[in-house]
Motif scaffolding. Structure first.
Motif, mmCIF file in Angstrom:
data_model
loop_
_atom_site.group_PDB
_atom_site.id
_atom_site.type_symbol
_atom_site.label_atom_id
_atom_site.label_comp_id
_atom_site.label_asym_id
_atom_site.label_seq_id
_atom_site.Cartn_x
_atom_site.Cartn_y
_atom_site.Cartn_z
ATOM 1 N N ALA A 1 -87.760 -123.784 84.652
ATOM 2 C CA ALA A 1 -87.572 -125.080 85.321
ATOM 3 C C ALA A 1 -88.360 -126.137 84.563
ATOM 4 O O ALA A 1 -89.434 -125.860 84.024
ATOM 5 N N GLY A 2 -87.814 -127.326 84.509
ATOM 6 C CA GLY A 2 -88.511 -128.447 83.892
ATOM 7 C C GLY A 2 -88.362 -128.552 82.398
ATOM 8 O O GLY A 2 -89.225 -129.110 81.725
ATOM 9 N N GLU A 3 -87.267 -128.059 81.862
ATOM 10 C CA GLU A 3 -87.091 -128.057 80.412
ATOM 11 C C GLU A 3 -87.239 -129.452 79.794
ATOM 12 O O GLU A 3 -87.765 -129.598 78.697
ATOM 13 N N SER A 4 -86.796 -130.482 80.498
ATOM 14 C CA SER A 4 -86.914 -131.837 79.956
ATOM 15 C C SER A 4 -88.029 -132.634 80.639
ATOM 16 O O SER A 4 -88.145 -133.836 80.434
ATOM 17 N N ALA A 5 -88.860 -131.961 81.419
ATOM 18 C CA ALA A 5 -89.945 -132.625 82.135
ATOM 19 C C ALA A 5 -91.298 -132.274 81.525
ATOM 20 O O ALA A 5 -91.423 -131.314 80.765
ATOM 21 N N ARG A 6 -92.298 -133.035 81.891
ATOM 22 C CA ARG A 6 -93.650 -132.765 81.413
ATOM 23 C C ARG A 6 -94.219 -131.500 82.055
ATOM 24 O O ARG A 6 -94.937 -130.737 81.419
ATOM 25 N N HIS A 7 -93.932 -131.288 83.324
ATOM 26 C CA HIS A 7 -94.387 -130.092 84.047
ATOM 27 C C HIS A 7 -93.268 -129.061 84.017
ATOM 28 O O HIS A 7 -92.128 -129.384 84.343
ATOM 29 N N LYS A 8 -93.606 -127.848 83.637
ATOM 30 C CA LYS A 8 -92.603 -126.799 83.470
ATOM 31 C C LYS A 8 -93.001 -125.546 84.247
ATOM 32 O O LYS A 8 -94.173 -125.334 84.535
ATOM 33 N N VAL A 9 -92.018 -124.740 84.543
ATOM 34 C CA VAL A 9 -92.251 -123.414 85.098
ATOM 35 C C VAL A 9 -91.807 -122.442 84.019
ATOM 36 O O VAL A 9 -90.667 -122.490 83.559
ATOM 37 N N VAL A 10 -92.731 -121.580 83.620
ATOM 38 C CA VAL A 10 -92.473 -120.646 82.531
ATOM 39 C C VAL A 10 -92.601 -119.232 83.070
ATOM 40 O O VAL A 10 -93.479 -118.930 83.873
ATOM 41 N N GLN A 11 -91.714 -118.365 82.624
ATOM 42 C CA GLN A 11 -91.743 -116.965 83.019
ATOM 43 C C GLN A 11 -92.006 -116.121 81.777
ATOM 44 O O GLN A 11 -91.399 -116.337 80.726
ATOM 45 N N ALA A 12 -92.921 -115.157 81.925
ATOM 46 C CA ALA A 12 -93.209 -114.225 80.837
ATOM 47 C C ALA A 12 -92.924 -112.822 81.337
ATOM 48 O O ALA A 12 -93.568 -112.348 82.264
ATOM 49 N N GLY A 13 -91.961 -112.178 80.742
ATOM 50 C CA GLY A 13 -91.604 -110.819 81.134
ATOM 51 C C GLY A 13 -92.514 -109.801 80.474
ATOM 52 O O GLY A 13 -93.108 -110.044 79.427
ATOM 53 N N GLY A 14 -92.639 -108.662 81.132
ATOM 54 C CA GLY A 14 -93.382 -107.555 80.549
ATOM 55 C C GLY A 14 -94.888 -107.636 80.714
ATOM 56 O O GLY A 14 -95.616 -106.897 80.055
ATOM 57 N N ILE A 15 -95.349 -108.520 81.608
ATOM 58 C CA ILE A 15 -96.792 -108.631 81.813
ATOM 59 C C ILE A 15 -97.047 -109.036 83.263
ATOM 60 O O ILE A 15 -96.356 -109.899 83.806
ATOM 61 N N ALA A 16 -98.020 -108.395 83.887
ATOM 62 C CA ALA A 16 -98.376 -108.702 85.275
ATOM 63 C C ALA A 16 -99.159 -110.015 85.326
ATOM 64 O O ALA A 16 -99.873 -110.346 84.376
ATOM 65 N N PRO A 17 -99.041 -110.771 86.418
ATOM 66 C CA PRO A 17 -99.759 -112.044 86.519
ATOM 67 C C PRO A 17 -101.270 -111.920 86.294
ATOM 68 O O PRO A 17 -101.860 -112.743 85.592
ATOM 69 N N ALA A 18 -101.889 -110.898 86.846
ATOM 70 C CA ALA A 18 -103.332 -110.731 86.668
ATOM 71 C C ALA A 18 -103.681 -110.484 85.199
ATOM 72 O O ALA A 18 -104.678 -111.006 84.684
#
Length: 90
Positions: free
Chosen positions: A48-65
């Motif tokens: 989300a937010g590809e053309s915005a300053r603030h983005k939501v990025v997802q990284a697969g293969g790694i736990a949030p912690a």
């Protein structure tokens, strides 16, 4: 050189060494985060937010912690997304 600039308002801040033109900053963000997290470049996507300053990025293969640990932001960093709590729940 791109670098982590800390956490503010529950968001990870990143200074990018690429201008926000022709998608270069987005590509640099994904490259930088993939390298910092130790995951393949293809595992990092902007959801989300590809053309915005603030983005939501997802990284697969790694736990949030583990992602927080690798980014050096510890437990005080932005929390993982949660669903709103039902006020009727105990």
């Amino acid at each position: 050189m791109s670098e982590l600039a800390g956490v503010a308002g529950g968001e990870l801040r990143v200074r990018l060494a690429a201008p926000p033109a022709d998608g270069r900053a987005n590509r640099e963000l994904c490259r930088f985060l993939a390298e910092a997290l130790g995951v393949p470049r293809s595992a990092v996507t902007i959801v989300a937010g590809e053309s915005a300053r603030h983005k939501v990025v997802q990284a697969g293969g790694i736990a949030p912690a583990e992602a927080r640990r690798r980014l050096g932001i510890g437990a005080g960093g932005p929390p993982p997304p949660t669903s709103p709590r039902d006020p009727r729940s105990p």
